[in-house]
Enzyme design. Sequence first.
Site, PDB file in Angstrom:
ATOM      1  N   LYS A  82       0.848  -1.206   0.000  1.00 12.09           N
ATOM      2  CA  LYS A  82       0.000   0.000   0.000  1.00 12.09           C
ATOM      3  C   LYS A  82       0.876   1.246   0.000  1.00 12.09           C
ATOM      4  CE  LYS A  82      -4.008   1.896   2.568  1.00 12.09           C
ATOM      5  NZ  LYS A  82      -4.819   1.738   3.793  1.00 12.09           N
ATOM      6  N   SER A 157      -9.825   2.036   2.883  1.00  8.75           N
ATOM      7  CA  SER A 157      -8.980   2.803   2.004  1.00  8.75           C
ATOM      8  C   SER A 157      -8.037   1.939   1.167  1.00  8.75           C
ATOM      9  CB  SER A 157      -8.137   3.795   2.807  1.00  8.75           C
ATOM     10  OG  SER A 157      -7.264   3.104   3.701  1.00  8.75           O
ATOM     11  N   SER A 181      -9.795  -0.442   7.036  1.00  8.38           N
ATOM     12  CA  SER A 181      -9.260  -0.361   5.671  1.00  8.38           C
ATOM     13  C   SER A 181      -8.547  -1.596   5.159  1.00  8.38           C
ATOM     14  CB  SER A 181      -8.317   0.827   5.544  1.00  8.38           C
ATOM     15  OG  SER A 181      -9.061   2.012   5.546  1.00  8.38           O
TER      16      SER A 181
HETATM   17  N1  GLN Z   1     -13.060   4.111   6.200  1.00 10.59           N
HETATM   18  C1  GLN Z   1     -12.488   4.524   7.453  1.00 10.59           C
HETATM   19  C2  GLN Z   1     -12.129   5.978   7.377  1.00 10.59           C
HETATM   20  O1  GLN Z   1     -12.377   6.564   6.381  1.00 10.59           O
HETATM   21  C3  GLN Z   1     -11.304   3.684   7.781  1.00 10.59           C
HETATM   22  C4  GLN Z   1     -10.054   4.149   7.172  1.00 10.59           C
HETATM   23  C5  GLN Z   1      -8.879   3.293   7.502  1.00 10.59           C
HETATM   24  O2  GLN Z   1      -8.992   2.253   8.127  1.00 10.59           O
HETATM   25  N2  GLN Z   1      -7.730   3.782   7.128  1.00 10.59           N
HETATM   26  O3  GLN Z   1     -11.621   6.543   8.295  1.00 10.59           O
END
Ligand code: GLN
Length: 505
Positions: A82, A157, A181
């Site tokens: 990532k 994400s 994410s």
């Molecule tokens: N979707 C969640 C957010 O927008 C989780 C993001 C993540 O785990 N990095 O904060």
Amino acid sequence: MSATDLTRLTAADLAGRLAAGEVSSVEATQAHLDRIAAVDGAVHAFLHVDAEGALATARDVDARRAAGEDLHALAGVPIAVKDIVVTRGLPTTAGSRILEGWLPPYDATITTRLREAGLPILGKTNMDEFAMGSSTEHSAFGNTHNPWDLDRIPGGSGGGSAAAVAAYEAPLAIGTDTGGSIRQPGAVTGTVGVKPTYGGVSRYGLIALASSLDQAGPVTRTVLDSALLHEVIGGHDPRDSTSIPEPLPALVDAARRGASGDLTGVRVGVVTELGGEGYQAGVRARFEESLELLRGAGAEIVEVSCPHFTYALGAYYLILPSEASSNLAKFDGMRFGLRVEPTDGPATAERVMAATRGAGFGDEVKRRIILGTYALSAGYYDAYYGSAQKVRTLIQRDFAAAFAQADVLVSPTAPTTAFRLGEKLDDPLAMYLNDVATIPANLAGVPGMSVPNGLSDDGLPVGLQILAPAKADDRLYRVGAALETLLEKTWGAPLLSRAPELETA
Ligand code: GLN
């Protein structure tokens, strides 16, 4: 073995063939680079592909193997990382324009460990900007497509990592999980994703979103592959002050033990608050069916209540923006990446910062910075940030009480299957709700895994989430591997084999 077949192998299988000398790392790495060239135009899982670097690592591993060196179990197995994990000399953008053109001068601990174990790094995967989002649509570099249906989101994400693994562009990937994410993209792409115990994997060299919540972890096609990768990246790191100064539990052993499908005596707690209303019918149905499978395998199913989980999403969206607004203050146009000259007057430090941040950050990032600075401001600190921290403690207590009754907890990973691209882009609250079941684990620091759990009525994958007490990540692997074995027996093949074939360029 043909190049296509090499990309279909699990990491464990590929590692076995590499060790037996049936195939070289150069062949395996090239097969994945070819697959990326063939399908990534449609999937867009990668922001940057490093063919040269990956092949150099592969050649080195092959030479060391030929010389009879003792190699790591995953040596020569390629991986996707990532783009929030810092990689020396390789672009690292965190999905943001503000880091465009930045070449990190150092490696994250995760990167170092991957390099030391001899895993060729294929490239960097797409993500929501600074890991804010559940669909990868907030990437500044265009969205990623779900390999199951290219018109749908791959989760976020870390949609790039999940899509790369689901599309056979990489057997392994690294994700990060601040609120879901790793797990939610796993659920909607039919892959396995693990968020380790907080402190179990070093955060040194991860671009921070919310430091008290962030954890990096594996994204793979099987539970065993996640265990193998988790053991490479995990364990104490003196460079991260929150790193747990103890060895990891035996994760690969737990996965192998679980694969027998026997769960006699394991107490599985179903969390009342993580299910029911708001969860798609097919998601609920697959979850209920899997509970029956677990029961059949000897597990004792108990119902547990975690009443404060109802407030988890609200607390998270105060704590996360607060920490993010502080972490993102360093992107000032002076130190990293983008610098935009002001047009409204002389280039004072303040004007350069304003011009750079205005142009470099996307809307979601700005939204959260504003939220966070507001929640932390003197007049509102107690009412918002302070209250959210109290809720966090209550959630930790809920977990403690639940784990007194059960060895692991389970729930659906995400309330719905992958939605259509664009469907929730203009509705931040609808986007935030995707993580309703995954966020409690981050707030409490406990580990969680999403395992492929079949297809919903719309023919799209759903995930089952397993949660364990802090430092008991091995329980995820035992129960996850058992469920995987039981489900694949009913399906007759891995879930991903039912995904439509992608057209190749
Ligand atoms: N979707 C969640 C957010 O927008 C989780 C993001 C993540 O785990 N990095 O904060």
